[in-house]
Design a protein around this motif. Structure first.
Motif, PDB file in Angstrom:
ATOM      1  N   LYS A  48       0.837  -1.204   0.000  1.00 17.92           N
ATOM      2  CA  LYS A  48       0.000   0.000   0.000  1.00 17.92           C
ATOM      3  C   LYS A  48       0.872   1.255   0.000  1.00 17.92           C
ATOM      4  O   LYS A  48       0.626   2.193  -0.767  1.00 17.92           O
ATOM      5  N   LEU A  49       1.900   1.277   0.819  1.00 15.36           N
ATOM      6  CA  LEU A  49       2.813   2.416   0.899  1.00 15.36           C
ATOM      7  C   LEU A  49       3.430   2.710  -0.464  1.00 15.36           C
ATOM      8  O   LEU A  49       3.386   3.838  -0.953  1.00 15.36           O
ATOM      9  N   ILE A  50       3.991   1.700  -1.078  1.00 13.37           N
ATOM     10  CA  ILE A  50       4.700   1.894  -2.340  1.00 13.37           C
ATOM     11  C   ILE A  50       3.736   2.202  -3.488  1.00 13.37           C
ATOM     12  O   ILE A  50       4.079   2.931  -4.414  1.00 13.37           O
ATOM     13  N   GLY A  51       2.518   1.708  -3.406  1.00  7.31           N
ATOM     14  CA  GLY A  51       1.536   1.950  -4.455  1.00  7.31           C
ATOM     15  C   GLY A  51       0.802   3.273  -4.364  1.00  7.31           C
ATOM     16  O   GLY A  51       0.118   3.668  -5.311  1.00  7.31           O
ATOM     17  N   LEU A  52       0.923   3.972  -3.229  1.00  2.25           N
ATOM     18  CA  LEU A  52       0.207   5.238  -3.078  1.00  2.25           C
ATOM     19  C   LEU A  52       0.559   6.211  -4.203  1.00  2.25           C
ATOM     20  O   LEU A  52       1.716   6.318  -4.599  1.00  2.25           O
ATOM     21  N   ARG A  53      -0.454   6.898  -4.673  1.00  2.00           N
ATOM     22  CA  ARG A  53      -0.259   7.922  -5.705  1.00  2.00           C
ATOM     23  C   ARG A  53      -0.637   9.264  -5.093  1.00  2.00           C
ATOM     24  O   ARG A  53      -1.770   9.722  -5.237  1.00  2.00           O
TER      25      ARG A  53
END
Length: 148
Positions: A48-53
């Motif tokens: 989730k952290l890395i995928g946040l936009r």
């Protein structure tokens, strides 16, 4: 598990006056671990952290990811995210994970992030740290594994 994610233009962490981790554009992330947390929960949180936009695109919309802007991570362990202030004025930290579990999962999260992000800096688990940052926006998000 809790992550407090701050979008930053720069951030650094010091121990005893010495900079031990420093980034430019990216996320400064405070990480709290509870006793029921596992590597599987950490995996979900990291995804989730890395995928946040949450970086702005050319139209000013929060539409770009960390990867798309070439951002970095500064990861800092912080058991006080599990402070319970319901009774009295002195917080209780009994909901925080044990130091052994907290450190193991913190190091696991760092390893997982390094698999995806070229620049990952960190604090020092259990140390007295001073954290400096320039919050870009300001933009702060709290991720709680109970809500994923």
């Amino acid at each position: 598990m809790k992550f407090v994610i701050q979008r930053v233009t720069e951030s650094r962490v010091k121990v005893a006056g010495e900079v031990i981790g420093e980034i430019g554009k990216g996320y400064m992330v405070l990480i709290g671990v509870a006793d029921e947390d596992t590597e599987a929960i950490a995996d979900k949180m990291v995804r989730k952290l890395i995928g946040l936009r949450i970086f702005e695109d050319s139209e000013g919309k929060t539409n770009l990811s960390l990867e798309q802007v070439g951002g970095s991570l500064l990861l800092i362990s912080q058991f006080t995210l599990y402070a319970n202030c319901k009774k009295g004025n002195r917080p209780s930290f009994t909901q925080a994970g044990s130091p052994a579990l907290g450190e193991a999962l913190y190091e696991y999260i760092i390893r997982k992030c390094k698999e995806e992000v070229p620049v990952v800096e960190k604090g020092s688990f259990g140390a007295e740290m001073q954290v400096e940052l320039v919050n870009d926006g300001p933009f702060t998000i709290v991720l709680d594994s109970d809500e994923l």
